[in-house]
Design a protein around this motif. Structure first.
Motif, PDB file in Angstrom:
ATOM      1  N   TRP A  49     -34.825  14.627 -25.478  1.00 25.34           N
ATOM      2  CA  TRP A  49     -35.346  15.977 -25.215  1.00 25.34           C
ATOM      3  C   TRP A  49     -36.843  15.918 -25.328  1.00 25.34           C
ATOM      4  N   VAL A  52     -41.236  21.695 -23.412  1.00 25.06           N
ATOM      5  CA  VAL A  52     -41.796  22.137 -22.132  1.00 25.06           C
ATOM      6  C   VAL A  52     -43.306  22.284 -22.315  1.00 25.06           C
ATOM      7  N   VAL A  56     -46.563  23.654 -17.668  1.00 26.38           N
ATOM      8  CA  VAL A  56     -45.330  23.962 -16.935  1.00 26.38           C
ATOM      9  C   VAL A  56     -44.967  25.434 -17.119  1.00 26.38           C
ATOM     10  N   LYS A  57     -45.044  25.885 -18.376  1.00 24.44           N
ATOM     11  CA  LYS A  57     -44.765  27.305 -18.630  1.00 24.44           C
ATOM     12  C   LYS A  57     -45.697  28.177 -17.798  1.00 24.44           C
ATOM     13  N   PHE A  78     -39.295  21.679  -8.409  1.00 26.62           N
ATOM     14  CA  PHE A  78     -38.120  21.456  -9.270  1.00 26.62           C
ATOM     15  C   PHE A  78     -38.238  20.116  -9.991  1.00 26.62           C
ATOM     16  N   LEU A  81     -41.423  20.421 -12.532  1.00 33.95           N
ATOM     17  CA  LEU A  81     -41.467  21.493 -13.533  1.00 33.95           C
ATOM     18  C   LEU A  81     -40.172  21.642 -14.322  1.00 33.95           C
ATOM     19  N   ILE A  82     -39.044  21.295 -13.699  1.00 32.51           N
ATOM     20  CA  ILE A  82     -37.762  21.675 -14.304  1.00 32.51           C
ATOM     21  C   ILE A  82     -36.957  20.464 -14.768  1.00 32.51           C
ATOM     22  N   LEU A  83     -36.747  19.523 -13.855  1.00 27.57           N
ATOM     23  CA  LEU A  83     -35.839  18.408 -14.146  1.00 27.57           C
ATOM     24  C   LEU A  83     -36.193  17.635 -15.426  1.00 27.57           C
ATOM     25  N   TYR A  85     -37.431  18.638 -18.152  1.00 28.55           N
ATOM     26  CA  TYR A  85     -37.440  19.442 -19.383  1.00 28.55           C
ATOM     27  C   TYR A  85     -36.121  20.179 -19.561  1.00 28.55           C
ATOM     28  N   GLY A  86     -35.053  19.413 -19.617  1.00 30.09           N
ATOM     29  CA  GLY A  86     -33.712  19.986 -19.739  1.00 30.09           C
ATOM     30  C   GLY A  86     -33.345  20.288 -21.181  1.00 30.09           C
ATOM     31  N   ASN A  87     -32.142  20.819 -21.319  1.00 26.63           N
ATOM     32  CA  ASN A  87     -31.520  21.091 -22.616  1.00 26.63           C
ATOM     33  C   ASN A  87     -31.427  19.856 -23.503  1.00 26.63           C
ATOM     34  N   ASN A  89     -28.641  18.012 -23.273  1.00 25.13           N
ATOM     35  CA  ASN A  89     -27.205  17.762 -23.470  1.00 25.13           C
ATOM     36  C   ASN A  89     -26.623  16.706 -22.541  1.00 25.13           C
TER      37      ASN A  89
ATOM     38  N   LEU B 116     -28.105  19.209 -13.600  1.00 32.83           N
ATOM     39  CA  LEU B 116     -28.917  19.419 -14.808  1.00 32.83           C
ATOM     40  C   LEU B 116     -28.074  19.971 -15.949  1.00 32.83           C
ATOM     41  N   HIS B 125     -36.127  25.080 -23.074  1.00 30.61           N
ATOM     42  CA  HIS B 125     -36.079  24.131 -21.960  1.00 30.61           C
ATOM     43  C   HIS B 125     -36.505  24.866 -20.695  1.00 30.61           C
ATOM     44  N   ALA B 126     -36.843  24.099 -19.663  1.00 34.42           N
ATOM     45  CA  ALA B 126     -37.520  24.694 -18.507  1.00 34.42           C
ATOM     46  C   ALA B 126     -36.666  25.756 -17.815  1.00 34.42           C
TER      47      ALA B 126
END
Lengths: 489, 489
Positions: A49, A52, A56-57, A78, A81-83, A85-87, A89, B116, B125-126
């Motif tokens: 993990w 973020v 990015v925010k 995506f 910015l997103i991929l 910074y995942g959960n 899990n 994701l 997370h993002a």
């Protein structure tokens, strides 16, 4: 009201939202898929993990897009910015909460479902029969009788609410739907354990009873509901003129993975004419593994059951399920038949009963497909074995903790959850363990979480992932020891 | 309890659920994607809808799979059993209900989201920031103030329930969460129109008020709520000692697409200290099109709003949204803070406020991503133009009906919904029109639905698809005429 004749003539304009160039779209789509498969194939190469970043925010506060953006550019955002910074899990070292790890198969199934874009509120189409089949499988797995009903929902919180509303209808009669709780409703009380999930209380709140009408019965050392204390509470409430109507057992508590005695609860519910509901969010699925099955003895006597497919069966988020023994009552609790939803013998209006008559939602995505693909591809025996694997790792971790003088186990390990802490001579041991957990998270080594057990802040390791192996547990123990020593000074 | 030491040693077994052969998996995945893109590219070549054959229904009752099945075989079953027998809503000739048509882009976004596998109940997370951005866009689109809050949910039914619970907390105080409805709750009454969607009554039922506490106020000829009748009903209830607490306006009624006077309702709600909620399931989005915007004048004065992204914005099922003007009250109505969900300043426990504290669900999939992709790729101007296109087609259909002596328009066309019927000298005209609709559906020509307007069974054409063009409307009219004449003998 707008004059219809004022509307612009767009006969010569491309008005649909399909690609202008299908070949170009196809190339872009394959690129996305290829990237995602590679991403899943190389999970171990990345941190478990990471926070973020502020930039990015900041990017994710841009205002409403009025004009178009090239699909490739949206996708690049995506990716950046997103991929990353995942959960967490997906990662083998995620043990933070009871989150499923997903599967590559689940991703494909959700792609197919989104392409098909079915609404499973009702009507006659194949997706409806898939959801019915999945529910029939669940009815079979848990030993519910023919005539039982079910519904796929977002998660166990909603499943618990639905079950509570059926129990309400059972005790107050279906007239409660029209007349509301009234005086009789104000006398109803429900019971669960002090270790139960907070969503039981939330369901009591939403349904109008209020959380005060839910008794949180004490638990024993193993975090299981105290049956004697339960019986006393029921007797006291009856003496006060109240009406016990609902008993909620837990199969796999959120803090420690403990199992209430479902046989004991079933007996008390039967004696007291209470509805017996089981919150089995993740633990109920232990029934799928011969080595674990005895934990849920008595589950098949429940009036209703809530559990999740997105936890220990690794179906992508979200997908929970409620089962109700009395399928007719379940239907009567939620059915409605306005003119615009007229049912028919033939055509698209066929296929009754409709799923919208078993819960709150009329718009319902094709959650069933990812469950169908997962259960069919792997089979329940292998999925059960993956759960046993996690429990074996939990036992392994417990043994490693027992062998380390600086570590202390804080609760028995009933299933796959291990609560422990680092011990040291410091003024605030709870603070040290809280800081330790954040330190390990922020360095991307692993994702433990915390909870409180009898005043002690515990490092909580919920081993749910099918990707976790012994080496991950070893790395976790080393990281906890190293970090604890460093923070202790 | 199972002895942990009994668990089998699986150290030398592949325990994860990832592919054994990633290259093979990748090939299979690309094949599926390619097939789906081709499927979407050639929608017009297939019937608008076809019944699920009995042999398919039979196949979909096979028992629980214990052992594994090759992914390719599961996929082949999807292709033969499921894909051909969809809802119909992808097809340009689907006008049956207010169903979105989906987009190829939405399919890709859902694939990325499922890969994701984020849970948006909370944590840092993002994906959380993406949902916040999407909600901020909605707040901006509808003219809600800074400080307003929102939540993505399955659909408008759930969004309406959430808004109702916030309104309940506003009038009874937050103590209702603990104490339940009680005597004060039993006096609360709500108001909506006779043309409102049934989910408003269902929300009153679930929240414990009972549907009898919801007044269905008469509508005028245009299916808009009668403001004078509303004022009289409120006065009568007050005279009886009841407490009006909630007024629900409709932006786009389900039967005819009518819009209540939201300015008029906002005035009455303000005078009477009622919570003003708008059910704008599909119609509220008219605000995105300059040609339609005046229909929702007054919407920005609402205390809360429910609407769907999966209808007129064509995001794949499911995705609805609730907005609440008083974001703090929304949060207070649903917040809870058990130990296992402890919030932190840093680490994965950061990122407060968490979405689980704005609604019933703790497990929440990444619905926001498909909205984000859709709004960013197309931009709201083009999405608004696609709605205007549908309204233009509805006006075109109304004009065609007016020109055909055998057809009769049954309600004014306010937006995109056209209710009409085939006229003939037959004993049971309603039966003829019902049979006509099923006949057209079963031949795969188009998917109209039916509703009842003042006793007359209406053929209901809801033009929602971005794929529908004038030629589809012409084909529909010809099919209705031909079928009507045939059935009339």
């Amino acid at each position: 009201m707008a004059k219809r004749t004022d509307l612009p003539d767009d006969r010569d304009v491309k008005t649909d939202l399909d690609p202008e160039d299908w070949d170009d779209f196809r190339r872009q789509a394959h690129r996305m898929l290829d990237d995602m498969v590679s991403f899943l194939e190389t999970l171990r190469d990345r941190p478990a993990w990471q926070p973020v970043p502020d930039w990015v925010k900041g990017e994710l506060t841009a205002g409403i897009p009025r004009g178009p953006t090239d699909l490739g550019d949206v996708y690049r955002d995506f990716q950046t910015l997103i991929l990353p910074y995942g959960n967490g899990n997906l990662h083998p070292a995620f043990h933070g909460w009871v989150h499923g790890a997903g599967t590559p198969t689940g991703m494909l199934a959700d792609m197919l479902a989104a392409g098909l874009n079915a609404n499973l509120g009702g009507r006659d189409h194949a997706a409806i029969y898939v959801e019915r089949q999945v529910i029939d499988w669940a009815i079979d797995i848990f030993g519910f009788p023919k005539g039982a009903s079910g519904l796929l929902v977002n998660g166990t919180s909603m499943a618990n609410l639905i079950a509570l509303l059926v129990a309400r209808a059972k005790h107050l009669g279906l007239a409660v739907r029209e007349q509301g709780l009234g005086e009789a409703g104000a006398k109803l009380v429900a019971y669960t354990s002090a270790a139960a999930h907070g969503c039981i209380a939330k369901a009591m709140d939403m349904a109008g009873f209020g959380t005060a009408a839910l008794r949180h019965i004490a638990v024993d050392r193993d975090q299981r509901i105290d049956l004697d204390a339960l019986s006393r509470a029921v007797a006291e409430d009856r003496a006060r003129g109240l009406t016990p109507f609902l008993l909620v057992g837990t199969a796999g508590t959120v803090d420690t993975g403990a199992f209430d005695s479902l046989e004991g609860l079933a007996d008390i519910a039967a004696q007291q004419s209470m509805w017996f509901h089981v919150d089995g969010a993740f633990g109920a699925l232990a029934v799928m593994a011969p080595e674990l099955r005895s934990l849920v003895d008595g589950l098949s006597r429940a009036d209703s059951l809530a559990f999740d497919f997105h936890k220990w069966l690794h179906v992508p988020y979200d997908c929970g399920c409620v089962l109700v023994r009395d399928g007719a009552l379940h239907h009567q609790t939620f059915e409605s038949a306005p003119a615009y939803l007229a049912r028919a013998e033939r055509g698209t209006g066929a296929g009754a009963p409709w799923f919208c008559d078993f819960g709150p939602d009329l718009s319902r995505g094709f959650r069933a497909l990812k469950v169908w693909f997962t259960l069919r591809q792997f089979g329940i025996d292998r999925l059960g074995a993956a759960m046993v694997h996690d429990c074996r790792l939990a036992a392994y971790l417990a043994a490693r903790i027992a062998a380390e003088p600086e570590l202390e186990l804080l609760a028995p390990v009933a299933l796959n959850i291990v609560c422990f802490r680092f011990k040291a001579e410091v003024p605030d041991l709870n603070r040290l363990n809280a800081d330790l957990v954040i330190d390990v998270q922020e360095r991307g080594i692993a994702v433990p979480s915390t909870t409180r057990l009898g005043g002690a802040l515990a490092i909580r390791i919920a081993i749910v992932s099918h990707r976790t192996v012994e080496a991950d547990i070893d790395r976790l123990v080393e990281a906890v020891l190293e970090t604890g020593r460093r923070l202790a000074g």
